[in-house]
Design a protein around this motif. Sequence first.
Motif, PDB file in Angstrom:
ATOM      1  N   ARG A 191      37.396  -9.391  66.838  1.00  0.00           N
ATOM      2  CA  ARG A 191      37.194  -9.557  65.782  1.00  0.00           C
ATOM      3  C   ARG A 191      35.804  -9.761  65.265  1.00  0.00           C
ATOM      4  O   ARG A 191      34.801 -10.153  63.931  1.00  0.00           O
ATOM      5  N   GLU A 192      34.645  -9.952  65.967  1.00  0.00           N
ATOM      6  CA  GLU A 192      33.140  -9.436  65.917  1.00  0.00           C
ATOM      7  C   GLU A 192      32.874  -8.274  64.805  1.00  0.00           C
ATOM      8  O   GLU A 192      32.469  -9.144  64.455  1.00  0.00           O
ATOM      9  N   ASP A 195      33.193  -8.412  60.975  1.00  0.00           N
ATOM     10  CA  ASP A 195      33.184 -10.053  60.326  1.00  0.00           C
ATOM     11  C   ASP A 195      31.975  -8.722  60.067  1.00  0.00           C
ATOM     12  O   ASP A 195      31.726  -9.256  59.289  1.00  0.00           O
ATOM     13  N   ARG A 198      32.752  -5.908  57.621  1.00  0.00           N
ATOM     14  CA  ARG A 198      32.540  -7.184  56.023  1.00  0.00           C
ATOM     15  C   ARG A 198      31.802  -7.809  55.175  1.00  0.00           C
ATOM     16  O   ARG A 198      31.688  -7.234  54.552  1.00  0.00           O
ATOM     17  N   TRP A 199      30.618  -7.552  56.602  1.00  0.00           N
ATOM     18  CA  TRP A 199      29.499  -8.042  55.449  1.00  0.00           C
ATOM     19  C   TRP A 199      28.523  -7.133  55.144  1.00  0.00           C
ATOM     20  O   TRP A 199      27.696  -7.175  54.361  1.00  0.00           O
TER      21      TRP A 199
END
Length: 351
Positions: A191-192, A195, A198-199
Motif C-alpha cells: 500500500r505505502e 501510493d 502513483r504519485w
Amino acid sequence: MRLGVLDIGSNSAQLQVVDAYAGAPPLPAHAVKEPTLLADEIQPDGSISDVGIDRVTDSVGHAIEAALRLGVGELYAFVTSAIRDAANRDQVLDSVERGCGMRPQYLTGEEEARFTYAAVHRWYGWSAGRILLLDIGGGTLEIVLGRDAEPDLAVSLPLGAGRLTRSFLPDDPPTRLQLKAMRHHIEATLREIADRLRWEGPPARTVATSKTFKQLARFAGAPPQRRGPFAERTLSAADLKAAIPRLARLPAAERAHLRGISAPRARQILAGGMIARSTMKALNASVADICPWALREGILLHHLAAAHQPQDRHLALQTITAERPEPATTALRPITGGVPSIAGGEGVSRS
C-alpha cells in the motif's frame, strides 16, 4: 577474458559464463544450473537445515568445477535472500568457503534491484522512457522506477514467492482462507509504496524479470525459451486473473505438469502469481514485458563497464583455480549480527 557469475538462490545455483570485453553485451556462452532446493529446508527459526547447507555447498562446488572446465578466469559468486536473510547465514557461507575455497558475497535487496534495473535499462535502451520494473524472487519483491541510467526509486519488499508460500500456504492445495490471508498481507505491504509510485505518474513501460514472471508468462501462452531471448514475451493482468484460480485448485505435483511450470517452482508459483497480480493491480499496470536480462546480467555489465577502470569495481571478482580445499575439521564460526560490506570495506555505489 571469460567471466562467470554464480547466483546461489533458493531453487538453484546458476552459473552464467560470458566472454567479456568492454562494450560487449553479456550474452551467455554457457549456462549451468545446480539444484539447491532450499524451500523445504528453512526451519521455523529462519535457519537453513544441515541438509540444506550440505546441498548448497555441493551445488556451489559442482558449479565451480564447471566454471573451471569452461575456462572461467574470474568469478563473482553471490547468494540471494534465501541465504542472505537466513538466521544462520554465516554458517552457510562458512560451509561453502571450507568446501569450495570461495566465500560468496551478498547484496542488499535494494542493491539487487539497482543491478537488475541496470540490465533492464540496457536491454530496452533510452527510447523506453520511464520504466517500472518488477522482480519476484524467493524471498523478496523488487520494485524499481526510473528513466535514466540510475533509477529514481528502488525498493525491496519481503514479498517473495517462497517466503509467502511458507508463511501462508501450508496446505497443498491451499484453502480459501489461506489464500485470502495471503492476499490481504500482500495488499497491505504494497500500500505505502503503491501510493508513492502513483504519485510519480505512470511509466512508459512496465517490465518484469525473474523466473517466476517468465514461468507465469509461458503458462499464459508466451513463446518458449527455445525461441531465444529476442522473442517478444508479455504477461497481462488478465492472464494472471485467469491463471490463479486454476493454479489454486491443483496440488504442486499437478502444477508441475502445466506448460512452463517447473517442478522446483510448482509449490510457490501460486504465491508468485498472486504477488504479481496484486502488484500490477496496485500500480495500475495492465501488461508487463518480460525482459530476458536481470540481476546476473546487471552484475556482468558492471564488471564490463569497469574493465578499463578497475578502481570503480566495487563487487569483488575472485580468481578461481583448480586447487580445491581439503575438508575442514574446525568448528563453524559463530553467527555475528553485523553485515559485512561487499568488498574490502567498500559498498556498492549508489546515486
